[in-house]
Design a protein around this motif. Sequence first.
Motif, PDB file in Angstrom:
ATOM      1  N   MET A   1       0.847  -1.175   0.000  1.00  0.00           N
ATOM      2  CA  MET A   1       0.000   0.000   0.000  1.00  0.00           C
ATOM      3  C   MET A   1       0.898   1.246   0.000  1.00  0.00           C
ATOM      4  N   PRO A   2       0.646   2.202  -0.902  1.00  0.00           N
ATOM      5  CA  PRO A   2       1.520   3.377  -0.982  1.00  0.00           C
ATOM      6  C   PRO A   2       1.304   4.318   0.206  1.00  0.00           C
ATOM      7  N   SER A   3       2.318   5.103   0.492  1.00  0.00           N
ATOM      8  CA  SER A   3       2.168   6.128   1.531  1.00  0.00           C
ATOM      9  C   SER A   3       1.228   7.213   1.019  1.00  0.00           C
ATOM     10  N   TRP A   4       0.704   7.997   1.930  1.00  0.00           N
ATOM     11  CA  TRP A   4      -0.213   9.080   1.554  1.00  0.00           C
ATOM     12  C   TRP A   4       0.457  10.032   0.578  1.00  0.00           C
ATOM     13  N   ASP A   5       1.683  10.451   0.888  1.00  0.00           N
ATOM     14  CA  ASP A   5       2.366  11.429   0.035  1.00  0.00           C
ATOM     15  C   ASP A   5       2.676  10.867  -1.350  1.00  0.00           C
ATOM     16  N   SER A   6       3.064   9.590  -1.434  1.00  0.00           N
ATOM     17  CA  SER A   6       3.342   9.024  -2.760  1.00  0.00           C
ATOM     18  C   SER A   6       2.049   8.874  -3.557  1.00  0.00           C
ATOM     19  N   TYR A   7       0.951   8.533  -2.872  1.00  0.00           N
ATOM     20  CA  TYR A   7      -0.330   8.440  -3.572  1.00  0.00           C
ATOM     21  C   TYR A   7      -0.736   9.809  -4.125  1.00  0.00           C
ATOM     22  N   LYS A   8      -0.558  10.855  -3.312  1.00  0.00           N
ATOM     23  CA  LYS A   8      -0.906  12.210  -3.753  1.00  0.00           C
ATOM     24  C   LYS A   8      -0.045  12.614  -4.951  1.00  0.00           C
ATOM     25  N   THR A   9       1.226  12.301  -4.936  1.00  0.00           N
ATOM     26  CA  THR A   9       2.123  12.607  -6.045  1.00  0.00           C
ATOM     27  C   THR A   9       1.691  11.856  -7.305  1.00  0.00           C
ATOM     28  N   GLU A  10       1.340  10.585  -7.163  1.00  0.00           N
ATOM     29  CA  GLU A  10       0.880   9.791  -8.303  1.00  0.00           C
ATOM     30  C   GLU A  10      -0.420  10.347  -8.870  1.00  0.00           C
ATOM     31  N   ALA A  11      -1.323  10.773  -7.991  1.00  0.00           N
ATOM     32  CA  ALA A  11      -2.604  11.334  -8.451  1.00  0.00           C
ATOM     33  C   ALA A  11      -2.369  12.595  -9.270  1.00  0.00           C
ATOM     34  N   ARG A  12      -1.490  13.457  -8.802  1.00  0.00           N
ATOM     35  CA  ARG A  12      -1.172  14.686  -9.551  1.00  0.00           C
ATOM     36  C   ARG A  12      -0.539  14.350 -10.897  1.00  0.00           C
ATOM     37  N   ALA A  13       0.330  13.343 -10.909  1.00  0.00           N
ATOM     38  CA  ALA A  13       0.991  12.939 -12.162  1.00  0.00           C
ATOM     39  C   ALA A  13      -0.024  12.422 -13.180  1.00  0.00           C
ATOM     40  N   ARG A  14      -1.131  11.827 -12.705  1.00  0.00           N
ATOM     41  CA  ARG A  14      -2.203  11.352 -13.592  1.00  0.00           C
ATOM     42  C   ARG A  14      -3.086  12.490 -14.082  1.00  0.00           C
ATOM     43  N   GLY A  15      -2.889  13.680 -13.528  1.00  0.00           N
ATOM     44  CA  GLY A  15      -3.711  14.817 -13.904  1.00  0.00           C
ATOM     45  C   GLY A  15      -4.888  15.061 -12.978  1.00  0.00           C
ATOM     46  N   ALA A  16      -4.951  14.330 -11.877  1.00  0.00           N
ATOM     47  CA  ALA A  16      -6.035  14.534 -10.905  1.00  0.00           C
ATOM     48  C   ALA A  16      -5.796  15.822 -10.130  1.00  0.00           C
ATOM     49  N   LEU A  17      -6.842  16.354  -9.586  1.00  0.00           N
ATOM     50  CA  LEU A  17      -6.738  17.584  -8.802  1.00  0.00           C
ATOM     51  C   LEU A  17      -5.838  17.395  -7.581  1.00  0.00           C
ATOM     52  N   ALA A  18      -6.030  16.312  -6.848  1.00  0.00           N
ATOM     53  CA  ALA A  18      -5.242  16.001  -5.647  1.00  0.00           C
ATOM     54  C   ALA A  18      -5.278  17.142  -4.633  1.00  0.00           C
ATOM     55  N   LEU A  19      -6.476  17.658  -4.408  1.00  0.00           N
ATOM     56  CA  LEU A  19      -6.675  18.699  -3.388  1.00  0.00           C
ATOM     57  C   LEU A  19      -6.838  18.016  -2.046  1.00  0.00           C
ATOM     58  N   GLU A  20      -5.961  18.336  -1.111  1.00  0.00           N
ATOM     59  CA  GLU A  20      -6.022  17.705   0.203  1.00  0.00           C
ATOM     60  C   GLU A  20      -6.816  18.574   1.166  1.00  0.00           C
ATOM     61  N   LEU A  21      -7.897  17.991   1.692  1.00  0.00           N
ATOM     62  CA  LEU A  21      -8.700  18.618   2.737  1.00  0.00           C
ATOM     63  C   LEU A  21      -8.740  17.657   3.914  1.00  0.00           C
ATOM     64  N   TYR A  22      -9.380  18.062   4.993  1.00  0.00           N
ATOM     65  CA  TYR A  22      -9.415  17.261   6.218  1.00  0.00           C
ATOM     66  C   TYR A  22     -10.852  17.157   6.695  1.00  0.00           C
ATOM     67  N   VAL A  23     -11.307  15.931   6.932  1.00  0.00           N
ATOM     68  CA  VAL A  23     -12.704  15.673   7.273  1.00  0.00           C
ATOM     69  C   VAL A  23     -12.811  15.216   8.720  1.00  0.00           C
ATOM     70  N   ALA A  24     -13.599  15.960   9.482  1.00  0.00           N
ATOM     71  CA  ALA A  24     -13.910  15.563  10.858  1.00  0.00           C
ATOM     72  C   ALA A  24     -15.312  14.971  10.866  1.00  0.00           C
ATOM     73  N   HIS A  25     -15.436  13.763  11.362  1.00  0.00           N
ATOM     74  CA  HIS A  25     -16.728  13.131  11.573  1.00  0.00           C
ATOM     75  C   HIS A  25     -17.038  13.359  13.046  1.00  0.00           C
ATOM     76  N   SER A  26     -18.054  14.165  13.320  1.00  0.00           N
ATOM     77  CA  SER A  26     -18.367  14.607  14.672  1.00  0.00           C
ATOM     78  C   SER A  26     -19.637  13.905  15.163  1.00  0.00           C
ATOM     79  N   VAL A  27     -19.566  13.360  16.377  1.00  0.00           N
ATOM     80  CA  VAL A  27     -20.707  12.625  16.938  1.00  0.00           C
ATOM     81  C   VAL A  27     -20.988  13.111  18.359  1.00  0.00           C
ATOM     82  N   PRO A  28     -22.264  13.046  18.779  1.00  0.00           N
ATOM     83  CA  PRO A  28     -22.584  13.425  20.158  1.00  0.00           C
ATOM     84  C   PRO A  28     -21.806  12.556  21.146  1.00  0.00           C
ATOM     85  N   ALA A  29     -21.363  13.178  22.224  1.00  0.00           N
ATOM     86  CA  ALA A  29     -20.540  12.461  23.202  1.00  0.00           C
ATOM     87  C   ALA A  29     -21.261  12.248  24.526  1.00  0.00           C
TER      88      ALA A  29
END
Length: 128
Positions: A1-29
Amino acid sequence: MPSWDSYKTEARARGALALELYVAHSVPAGDPAAVKAALPDHLAYQARLEAEGKLALAGPLSDETGTQMEGMGMIVYRAESLEAARALAEADPMHRAGARSFTLRRWLINEGSLTLSVGLSGKTVALS
């Protein structure tokens, strides 16, 4: 399984946007009253992050049937790193008060589209 950074580099090389955002899944505690009490500060915090360009999207999620609200939510941050996104999520009044907990993941956006319609005379905006 590739590392996150190598996957992002490969995606950009394929012409993908490769925009990195961060998703929080928030649940009642715990106590629903704690969520309600923290809501005004939470919404003000999100509005501030949006104005600063740090909040991409946020809102509640349905249950798996799509018919019920279970109190889950998703927050998508723009940040320089996972650590910076974690700091944003931890500073959210809902999370800080312990009313909600969250998990945070990186999200690499490669494909998709958004449509923005702006009605000038009617002063309307629609996103689809």
